[in-house]
Scaffold this active site. Structure first.
Site, mmCIF file in Angstrom:
data_model
loop_
_atom_site.group_PDB
_atom_site.id
_atom_site.type_symbol
_atom_site.label_atom_id
_atom_site.label_comp_id
_atom_site.label_asym_id
_atom_site.label_seq_id
_atom_site.Cartn_x
_atom_site.Cartn_y
_atom_site.Cartn_z
ATOM 1 N N ALA A 10 0.843 -1.210 0.000
ATOM 2 C CA ALA A 10 0.000 0.000 0.000
ATOM 3 C C ALA A 10 0.870 1.248 0.000
ATOM 4 O O ALA A 10 0.539 2.256 0.603
ATOM 5 C CB ALA A 10 -0.929 -0.018 1.215
ATOM 6 N N VAL A 13 3.041 3.054 -5.335
ATOM 7 C CA VAL A 13 2.438 2.430 -6.520
ATOM 8 C C VAL A 13 1.108 1.779 -6.143
ATOM 9 O O VAL A 13 0.089 1.948 -6.827
ATOM 10 C CB VAL A 13 3.370 1.362 -7.153
ATOM 11 C CG1 VAL A 13 2.687 0.707 -8.354
ATOM 12 C CG2 VAL A 13 4.696 1.972 -7.579
ATOM 13 N N ARG A 151 6.092 5.957 -21.600
ATOM 14 C CA ARG A 151 7.134 6.996 -21.518
ATOM 15 C C ARG A 151 7.558 7.406 -22.927
ATOM 16 O O ARG A 151 7.662 8.597 -23.242
ATOM 17 C CB ARG A 151 8.327 6.463 -20.716
ATOM 18 C CG ARG A 151 8.003 6.392 -19.229
ATOM 19 C CD ARG A 151 9.150 5.841 -18.394
ATOM 20 N NE ARG A 151 8.831 6.026 -16.976
ATOM 21 C CZ ARG A 151 9.230 5.217 -16.007
ATOM 22 N NH1 ARG A 151 9.975 4.152 -16.285
ATOM 23 N NH2 ARG A 151 8.899 5.462 -14.754
ATOM 24 N N HIS A 175 12.904 -5.158 -18.219
ATOM 25 C CA HIS A 175 12.617 -3.813 -17.712
ATOM 26 C C HIS A 175 13.875 -3.305 -17.015
ATOM 27 O O HIS A 175 13.964 -3.293 -15.814
ATOM 28 C CB HIS A 175 11.450 -3.904 -16.725
ATOM 29 C CG HIS A 175 10.958 -2.566 -16.250
ATOM 30 N ND1 HIS A 175 10.677 -1.523 -17.084
ATOM 31 C CD2 HIS A 175 10.681 -2.118 -14.993
ATOM 32 C CE1 HIS A 175 10.241 -0.494 -16.367
ATOM 33 N NE2 HIS A 175 10.240 -0.835 -15.100
HETATM 34 N N1 APR Z 1 4.045 -7.676 2.507
HETATM 35 C C1 APR Z 1 3.250 -6.619 2.187
HETATM 36 N N2 APR Z 1 3.738 -5.407 1.916
HETATM 37 C C2 APR Z 1 5.063 -5.227 1.973
HETATM 38 C C3 APR Z 1 5.957 -6.282 2.298
HETATM 39 C C4 APR Z 1 5.392 -7.550 2.565
HETATM 40 N N3 APR Z 1 6.149 -8.606 2.880
HETATM 41 N N4 APR Z 1 7.207 -5.778 2.293
HETATM 42 C C5 APR Z 1 7.121 -4.481 1.965
HETATM 43 N N5 APR Z 1 5.822 -4.140 1.782
HETATM 44 C C6 APR Z 1 5.256 -2.829 1.485
HETATM 45 C C7 APR Z 1 5.930 -1.694 2.242
HETATM 46 O O1 APR Z 1 5.494 -1.642 3.601
HETATM 47 C C8 APR Z 1 5.486 -0.477 1.431
HETATM 48 O O2 APR Z 1 4.305 0.109 1.953
HETATM 49 O O3 APR Z 1 5.428 -2.465 0.117
HETATM 50 C C9 APR Z 1 5.203 -1.062 0.040
HETATM 51 C C10 APR Z 1 6.111 -0.478 -1.031
HETATM 52 O O4 APR Z 1 5.761 0.847 -1.179
HETATM 53 P P1 APR Z 1 6.828 2.005 -1.489
HETATM 54 O O5 APR Z 1 7.978 1.862 -0.556
HETATM 55 O O6 APR Z 1 6.087 3.289 -1.540
HETATM 56 O O7 APR Z 1 7.391 1.618 -2.938
HETATM 57 P P2 APR Z 1 6.655 1.883 -4.343
HETATM 58 O O8 APR Z 1 7.148 3.161 -4.909
HETATM 59 O O9 APR Z 1 5.208 1.667 -4.206
HETATM 60 O O10 APR Z 1 7.321 0.729 -5.224
HETATM 61 C C11 APR Z 1 6.999 -0.636 -4.994
HETATM 62 O O11 APR Z 1 7.178 -1.214 -7.303
HETATM 63 O O12 APR Z 1 7.878 0.075 -9.093
HETATM 64 C C12 APR Z 1 8.248 -0.901 -8.181
HETATM 65 O O13 APR Z 1 10.636 -0.623 -7.896
HETATM 66 C C13 APR Z 1 9.392 -0.450 -7.277
HETATM 67 O O14 APR Z 1 9.826 -2.584 -6.296
HETATM 68 C C14 APR Z 1 9.204 -1.333 -6.084
HETATM 69 C C15 APR Z 1 7.690 -1.521 -6.019
#
Ligand code: APR
Length: 311
Positions: A10, A13, A151, A175
């Site tokens: 959450a 993305v 893009r 990618h």
């Molecule tokens: N189970 C559920 N959620 C998790 C877990 C898990 N085991 N481990 C991490 N998360 C959650 C984190 O708590 C965080 O809220 O995944 C979320 C990732 O969100 P962001 O840090 O904001 O990252 P985001 O920009 O959304 O990117 C997520 O998508 O584009 C790709 O490279 C990017 O790998 C990355 C992913």
């Protein structure tokens, strides 16, 4: 009956994808994250926006997978994003562990779902999701080409000062830095972009597309792109839920197509109710084919590294 889409992660993305799914009324949305309160809070916030946005999607959040049971689609965005100076590949082991964990839990409750993987390094994470889930290949799909092509389309439309809707593009391969944008398949109302722009400008658009993710990481500094990645994942979900049979570049597990076997690589596919309903093979020039194989080899190196690390 309304469809159900679970979004795991959450963060930037995941929450943006949840918002778009709800606002497009593609189904009810379940947000799952390990952070306590975050998926619940974001889901409630989105639910409270519903009367203003005028949608009737139910949005719920949680730290376990109970509410996700019976999902039609599971979008996996869990993991850590890139920071400046990091490549997508630097995320390999951390995100592989996370993808294995969330895939196991999600597919237990949604054995018939279609998985859309967003976490990076994308093609290797798709591999982990495929092997962990035991799903057939048409139900595990990586989001990469739609974003990379978007893009390319955005930059081409800016350069030509024309509507993005008139521009279509195709980007193949993994990618990462080895992705293969194909300018001769980038068209403006059917006219190849190579007929409309000098070669040097086309090359600049190709380069900017290749570095599109890094350009945003360098600006944001604390994370990576999320609006366009979320849009791309939701376009794929919509194609599936509405059985649109849309032709989109996606990361697919190849079994001999393009001379590649046993790896996820970005290729054009037909997306419909069954997931990937067809991998489309298009004729490539020798140098394009070589670039695609180089890109597949880079994906192969990551998958081999995962095997060695037994993460
Ligand atoms: N189970 C559920 N959620 C998790 C877990 C898990 N085991 N481990 C991490 N998360 C959650 C984190 O708590 C965080 O809220 O995944 C979320 C990732 O969100 P962001 O840090 O904001 O990252 P985001 O920009 O959304 O990117 C997520 O998508 O584009 C790709 O490279 C990017 O790998 C990355 C992913």
């Amino acid at each position: 009956m309304k469809a159900k889409v679970t979004v795991i992660g959450a963060g930037n993305v995941g929450a943006t994808a949840a918002q778009r799914l709800a606002e497009k009324e593609l189904g009810d949305v379940v947000l799952v994250d390990i952070l306590e309160g975050v998926p619940q809070g974001k889901a409630l916030d989105l639910q409270e926006a519903a009367p203003i946005e005028g949608h009737d999607a139910r949005v719920v959040g949680g730290n376990d997978y109970e509410a996700s049971a019976g999902s039609d689609i599971v979008i996996i965005t869990a993991g850590i994003p890139r920071r400046p100076g990091m490549s997508r590949d630097d995320l390999l082991t951390t995100n592989a562990r996370i993808i294995r964990d969330v895939t196991q839990k999600a597919v237990q409750r949604s054995p018939g779902a279609i998985l859309i993987v967003v976490s990076n390094p994308l093609d290797a994470m798709c591999h982990v999701a495929l092997k962990t889930s035991g799903f057939p290949r048409h139900r595990v799909i990586g989001m990469a080409g739609v974003l990379d092509a978007a893009r390319f389309r955005a930059f081409a439309a800016l350069e030509l000062d024309c509507s993005v809707e008139s521009v279509s593009a195709l980007v193949l391969g993994g990618h990462g830095d080895t992705m293969v944008p194909l300018p001769r398949y980038c068209t403006v109302a059917g006219i190849p972009i190579t007929e409309l722009l000098p070669e040097v400008r086309v090359r600049a658009i190709v380069e900017r597309t290749r570095n599109g993710g890094a350009e945003i990481v360098n600006l944001l500094k604390t994370g990576s792109a999320f609006y366009a990645p979320a849009s791309a994942a939701v376009e794929m979900a919509e194609a599936i839920l509405k059985d649109k049979k849309k032709i989109l570049p996606c990361s697919a597990y190849l079994e001999g197509e393009y001379g590649i076997r046993g790896l996820f690589v970005g290729v054009p596919v037909k997306l419909g109710a069954a997931g990937i309903e067809r991998v489309i093979e298009i004729p490539l020039l020798p140098e394009e084919r070589e670039a695609l194989h180089r890109s597949a080899a880079a994906v192969g190196d990551l998958v081999a590294a995962l095997g060695r690390l037994s993460f």
